[in-house]
Write a protein that holds these residues in place. Sequence first.
Motif, PDB file in Angstrom:
ATOM      1  N   UNK A 162       1.245  -1.465   0.082  1.00  0.00           N
ATOM      2  CA  UNK A 162       0.537   0.106   0.096  1.00  0.00           C
ATOM      3  C   UNK A 162       0.917   1.296   0.106  1.00  0.00           C
ATOM      4  N   UNK A 163       1.668   1.184   1.121  1.00  0.00           N
ATOM      5  CA  UNK A 163       2.780   2.160   0.916  1.00  0.00           C
ATOM      6  C   UNK A 163       3.154   2.783  -0.392  1.00  0.00           C
ATOM      7  N   UNK A 177       2.437   2.269  -2.936  1.00  0.00           N
ATOM      8  CA  UNK A 177       1.258   2.462  -4.423  1.00  0.00           C
ATOM      9  C   UNK A 177       1.073   3.884  -3.744  1.00  0.00           C
ATOM     10  N   UNK A 178       0.921   4.003  -2.914  1.00  0.00           N
ATOM     11  CA  UNK A 178       1.003   5.575  -2.466  1.00  0.00           C
ATOM     12  C   UNK A 178       2.131   6.400  -2.862  1.00  0.00           C
ATOM     13  N   UNK A 185       1.756   6.725  -6.524  1.00  0.00           N
ATOM     14  CA  UNK A 185       0.560   7.677  -7.011  1.00  0.00           C
ATOM     15  C   UNK A 185       0.769   9.257  -6.144  1.00  0.00           C
ATOM     16  N   UNK A 240       1.846   4.335 -11.408  1.00  0.00           N
ATOM     17  CA  UNK A 240       1.106   3.264 -10.388  1.00  0.00           C
ATOM     18  C   UNK A 240       1.913   1.795 -11.084  1.00  0.00           C
TER      19      UNK A 240
END
Lengths: 152, 491
Positions: free
Chosen positions: B395-396, B398-399, B402, B411
Amino acid sequence: MDKSHLGDRVVAGILLALAVGMFLYTLTFPGTLQPTDPGTAAFPRILAVALAALAVVLLLRPSEVALLPERSGAFPVVGIVVLTAIYAAVLPILGFLILTIVYLAGALLLMKVRKVVYLVLVPVVLSFALFGLFGLLLEVPLPYGLPERILT
Amino acid sequence: MSNWMAGLEAVLTIEVFLFIVLGLLVGIVVGALPGISATVGVAVLLPFTFTLEPLTGMMLLLGIYGGAVYAGSIPAILIRAPGTPASAASVMDGHEMTKNGEASQALTISVIASCVGGLLGVIALGLFAPALAGFALSFGPAEYFMLAVLALTVVASVAENNLIKGLLSGVLGFSIAMIGFDTIQAYPRFTFGTTDLAAGIQFIPVMIGLFAVSEAFLQFENRQNISLTGRVMERFRPTFAWMKKLAPSSLLSSVIGFVVGVIPGTGGDIASFVAYNESKRFARGEKHFGEGDPRGVSSAEAAKNAGTAGALVPMLTLGIPGDVTSAILIGAITVHGLRPGPALFTGSPDLVYGIFIGFFIAYLLLLIIGLAGIKVWVKTIQAVPTQYLWPTVMVLSVIGAYALRANPFDVFVMLFFGVVGYFMIKGGFPVAPLIIGIILGPIAESGYRRTMLINDGSFAWLLQPIPLVLLILTILSFGFSLSRTFRRSRR
């Protein structure tokens, strides 16, 4: 997965095809503006030739590698790649919070977490914590959906 | 002196201090978890420094870098699983000490020697980097072109044991750098008509993909938990005689670590092995090396952290990364519109000298934090469940990808390079030359074309002193690697 020369040969083949494609693409590039400038195509062509030469050496002298995952590990790897691709595609539409909760739950399932309470609590807490820390505190741009708009 | 004062003024703020401490704490946890190297930690957290002041962001990342490189030795010593590649040399004597019931002593040596190496390395960085930057001000496009070629050759040669795969990785990195507008004619190359590729492949998503995401995929494949427990932690208090015994190997290794770290592509990973071997050669009673000799631990530890400072020399003075983590730090600087190189020393002395002073403070704080909490760190790391860790890293990542341009395309770039990195690791292709190739590609191309333009298409510039020396070094480096490869294949 047993080690074999096949992995290196496949990689060499892909790189060789890439080098040929790269060289052919450079034929569409314009000529130089000044006669002493090597031109916009020069460097990519040098690289394409170098890539092809090295790929041929790899093809002829492959080492033994296990490129593909073990059978038991293939599903979680493919699963997380597909899950992340879907996550990235839908993120701007649904926003960060809802989608991250779903994504994390899916990723935890792939990591063999089976207790429902963890599959629910961990994604919810983590998603809100990450949104609070990065989205609100550090002002990192995150995709907004309805829940994010309500929160801010 | 005014530059040092500007740096001191910039670094002596509560904000910078807090971010150094935060970076160190994150770095210790990150480094001590096998699989999450310093590079992964810095790569994942880099995008979150975009909104910070350049120096504050750099100090957060340098805190992670220093903390992680030190803490990589905790699992290396306790469970023979180096948390970072730089800690691999610490396994040899560190884990033997653990088996001999001296885990606490080994961990104490690790923190003290790491900080001694780091502090001496930063002092050397502060002394030599400004002088080298002054010299580099005279560099023209020919020198930069040859430097880029030399750096890539060295990186490809030393990164792994396979020269062909190292070179393939580097050339691939150069090739990826060709995507987007070219540096002289502004012609869009390999964009396939998409605007997303016009500005080139963004470096940060590539890096997050290659280092963090690929590692996460490997962890999803293996799905193993780590265990640091089961090791008896004996009581240990360092004495003056004990320190005196370890001082020579620590000091010698700090010097070796710094010098090796300066060579592009080496950093702490190789520095620790070189210093360990040299300490072994020079030490009396060398037969104990490898059997739990404290000098073995101190030499490997001092060298790897001195190497972190050494790696900043080419990065700050020439804009050429000293190792993979410093390649990422280049991204942290350029995102603020600054360009690492000699001009940074005159244009932003507060940042450069702030980095010197801040990195020194970081190692002082690491000494305190490290010594105060050896047992606490072991327990904390034990409490981090890897099943939850890697999804969070995803998740980190992807953040982070992005956040760069708020563009989902980045991404997908990250994901693509995550898959590429995964197969590279599985296939024994070193990843470092690829990422360094992406950074050096534009420097090499524009250097080459500008040089040819200035010299009316003649190659006479190759006979100028600096390009000639760099050419000879390139040939020597390549020749050495080639002969080593042939020698190995004959065995």
